[in-house]
Motif scaffolding. Structure first.
Motif, PDB file in Angstrom:
ATOM      1  N   ASP A 181       0.917  -1.110  -0.226  1.00  0.00           N
ATOM      2  CA  ASP A 181      -0.336  -0.124   0.127  1.00  0.00           C
ATOM      3  C   ASP A 181       0.944   1.445  -0.041  1.00  0.00           C
ATOM      4  O   ASP A 181       0.900   2.166  -0.637  1.00  0.00           O
ATOM      5  CB  ASP A 181      -0.813   0.006   1.576  1.00  0.00           C
ATOM      6  CG  ASP A 181      -1.753  -1.064   1.131  1.00  0.00           C
ATOM      7  OD1 ASP A 181      -2.228  -1.265   0.169  1.00  0.00           O
ATOM      8  OD2 ASP A 181      -2.847  -1.176   2.287  1.00  0.00           O
ATOM      9  N   LEU A 198       2.247   1.651  -3.144  1.00  0.00           N
ATOM     10  CA  LEU A 198       0.760   2.044  -4.648  1.00  0.00           C
ATOM     11  C   LEU A 198       0.968   3.466  -3.725  1.00  0.00           C
ATOM     12  O   LEU A 198       1.193   4.543  -4.911  1.00  0.00           O
ATOM     13  CB  LEU A 198       0.115   1.668  -3.758  1.00  0.00           C
ATOM     14  CG  LEU A 198       0.255   0.290  -4.929  1.00  0.00           C
ATOM     15  CD1 LEU A 198      -1.014  -0.630  -4.681  1.00  0.00           C
ATOM     16  CD2 LEU A 198       0.491   0.070  -6.288  1.00  0.00           C
ATOM     17  N   GLN A 199       0.677   4.325  -2.950  1.00  0.00           N
ATOM     18  CA  GLN A 199       0.723   5.426  -2.577  1.00  0.00           C
ATOM     19  C   GLN A 199       1.708   6.014  -3.165  1.00  0.00           C
ATOM     20  O   GLN A 199       1.777   7.462  -3.538  1.00  0.00           O
ATOM     21  CB  GLN A 199       0.260   5.166  -1.176  1.00  0.00           C
ATOM     22  CG  GLN A 199       0.445   6.580  -0.555  1.00  0.00           C
ATOM     23  CD  GLN A 199      -1.449   7.179  -0.508  1.00  0.00           C
ATOM     24  OE1 GLN A 199      -1.942   6.412  -1.690  1.00  0.00           O
ATOM     25  NE2 GLN A 199      -1.768   9.015  -1.401  1.00  0.00           N
ATOM     26  N   THR A 200       2.903   5.637  -2.905  1.00  0.00           N
ATOM     27  CA  THR A 200       4.343   6.714  -2.817  1.00  0.00           C
ATOM     28  C   THR A 200       4.684   6.866  -4.573  1.00  0.00           C
ATOM     29  O   THR A 200       4.390   7.833  -5.642  1.00  0.00           O
ATOM     30  CB  THR A 200       5.625   6.152  -2.783  1.00  0.00           C
ATOM     31  OG1 THR A 200       5.778   5.911  -0.855  1.00  0.00           O
ATOM     32  CG2 THR A 200       6.854   6.648  -3.316  1.00  0.00           C
ATOM     33  N   ARG A 201       4.136   5.710  -5.537  1.00  0.00           N
ATOM     34  CA  ARG A 201       4.220   5.951  -6.923  1.00  0.00           C
ATOM     35  C   ARG A 201       2.684   6.909  -6.776  1.00  0.00           C
ATOM     36  O   ARG A 201       3.172   7.558  -8.414  1.00  0.00           O
ATOM     37  CB  ARG A 201       3.816   4.415  -7.761  1.00  0.00           C
ATOM     38  CG  ARG A 201       3.723   4.017  -8.838  1.00  0.00           C
ATOM     39  CD  ARG A 201       2.218   4.463  -9.924  1.00  0.00           C
ATOM     40  NE  ARG A 201       2.439   4.170 -10.987  1.00  0.00           N
ATOM     41  CZ  ARG A 201       2.093   5.029 -11.913  1.00  0.00           C
ATOM     42  NH1 ARG A 201       1.233   6.219 -11.132  1.00  0.00           N
ATOM     43  NH2 ARG A 201       1.866   4.530 -13.081  1.00  0.00           N
ATOM     44  N   LYS A 202       1.589   7.022  -6.948  1.00  0.00           N
ATOM     45  CA  LYS A 202       1.076   8.182  -6.735  1.00  0.00           C
ATOM     46  C   LYS A 202       1.323   9.257  -6.508  1.00  0.00           C
ATOM     47  O   LYS A 202       1.007  10.511  -7.356  1.00  0.00           O
ATOM     48  CB  LYS A 202      -0.721   8.352  -5.973  1.00  0.00           C
ATOM     49  CG  LYS A 202      -1.349   6.905  -6.550  1.00  0.00           C
ATOM     50  CD  LYS A 202      -2.343   6.340  -5.964  1.00  0.00           C
ATOM     51  CE  LYS A 202      -4.032   5.356  -5.901  1.00  0.00           C
ATOM     52  NZ  LYS A 202      -3.981   5.068  -5.039  1.00  0.00           N
ATOM     53  N   GLU A 203       2.016  10.042  -5.383  1.00  0.00           N
ATOM     54  CA  GLU A 203       2.451  10.579  -5.272  1.00  0.00           C
ATOM     55  C   GLU A 203       3.358  11.683  -6.250  1.00  0.00           C
ATOM     56  O   GLU A 203       3.764  12.102  -6.307  1.00  0.00           O
ATOM     57  CB  GLU A 203       2.738  10.642  -3.960  1.00  0.00           C
ATOM     58  CG  GLU A 203       2.066  10.451  -3.352  1.00  0.00           C
ATOM     59  CD  GLU A 203       2.830  11.222  -1.680  1.00  0.00           C
ATOM     60  OE1 GLU A 203       3.547  10.781  -0.946  1.00  0.00           O
ATOM     61  OE2 GLU A 203       2.107  10.375  -0.226  1.00  0.00           O
ATOM     62  N   GLY A 231       4.676   9.901  -9.104  1.00  0.00           N
ATOM     63  CA  GLY A 231       4.194   9.844 -10.634  1.00  0.00           C
ATOM     64  C   GLY A 231       5.693   8.579 -10.952  1.00  0.00           C
ATOM     65  O   GLY A 231       5.728   8.276 -11.033  1.00  0.00           O
ATOM     66  N   LYS A 232       5.065   8.595 -12.255  1.00  0.00           N
ATOM     67  CA  LYS A 232       5.454   7.414 -13.399  1.00  0.00           C
ATOM     68  C   LYS A 232       6.754   6.673 -13.462  1.00  0.00           C
ATOM     69  O   LYS A 232       7.682   6.886 -13.574  1.00  0.00           O
ATOM     70  CB  LYS A 232       4.451   7.197 -14.438  1.00  0.00           C
ATOM     71  CG  LYS A 232       4.899   5.641 -15.351  1.00  0.00           C
ATOM     72  CD  LYS A 232       3.378   5.881 -16.550  1.00  0.00           C
ATOM     73  CE  LYS A 232       3.399   4.430 -17.113  1.00  0.00           C
ATOM     74  NZ  LYS A 232       2.866   3.444 -16.773  1.00  0.00           N
ATOM     75  N   GLU A 266       8.307   5.069 -10.957  1.00  0.00           N
ATOM     76  CA  GLU A 266       7.770   3.400 -10.888  1.00  0.00           C
ATOM     77  C   GLU A 266       8.954   3.054 -10.559  1.00  0.00           C
ATOM     78  O   GLU A 266       8.994   1.474  -9.720  1.00  0.00           O
ATOM     79  CB  GLU A 266       6.911   3.082 -11.993  1.00  0.00           C
ATOM     80  CG  GLU A 266       6.088   1.917 -11.871  1.00  0.00           C
ATOM     81  CD  GLU A 266       5.105   2.627 -12.942  1.00  0.00           C
ATOM     82  OE1 GLU A 266       5.150   0.740 -13.797  1.00  0.00           O
ATOM     83  OE2 GLU A 266       3.944   2.148 -13.454  1.00  0.00           O
TER      84      GLU A 266
END
Length: 131
Positions: free
Chosen positions: A13, A16-21, A23-24, A27
């Motif tokens: 989780d 995933l949250q870090t990726r949302k913050e 960005g790609k 990744e």
């Protein structure tokens, strides 16, 4: 769910949250970090199970011999073979993949032959303090 699975779920989780913050763009770094944590947990779990089996079979860190040692080496070889296969095939293709597994098989064969050799007694005059 047990504690290990809860921790893994929290780590996923968080990734995933870090990726949302972030960005790609980040990744691959986030995935690599998450996989490194999984790999270290897997290594710790395998080491724990090997130690438990060695304790049950009468072996131990100071006197590891026979089937327990071969089992431990086999398990570690397979566990380490996964990331080594990925690295070797990524960097050197099929040649790297073949060389990687030749090395892994070579280590296991050398260990098995060494175990057979250790079982034999050396003649008194050829014995050294190193054997």
């Amino acid at each position: 769910m047990n504690t290990s699975q809860d921790e893994l779920r929290r780590d996923l989780d968080a990734a995933l949250q870090t990726r949302k913050e972030l960005g790609k763009e980040y990744e691959s770094e986030i995935v690599d970090s998450f996989l490194a944590r999984i790999d270290s947990r897997l290594d710790a779990r395998v080491e724990q199970r090997v130690a438990e089996r060695l304790d049950r079979s009468g072996g131990g860190p100071s006197g590891v011999r026979g089937r327990g040692a071969r089992l431990g080496l086999s398990i570690v070889s397979l566990v380490m073979g996964i990331p080594l296969t990925a690295i070797a095939s990524e960097s050197a293709g099929t040649t790297g993949l073949i060389a990687c597994w030749i090395g892994i098989v070579g280590v296991n064969v050398a260990s098995a032959l060494g175990d057979r050799h250790r079982g034999r007694e050396l003649p008194r005059d050829t014995r050294s303090e190193w054997v």
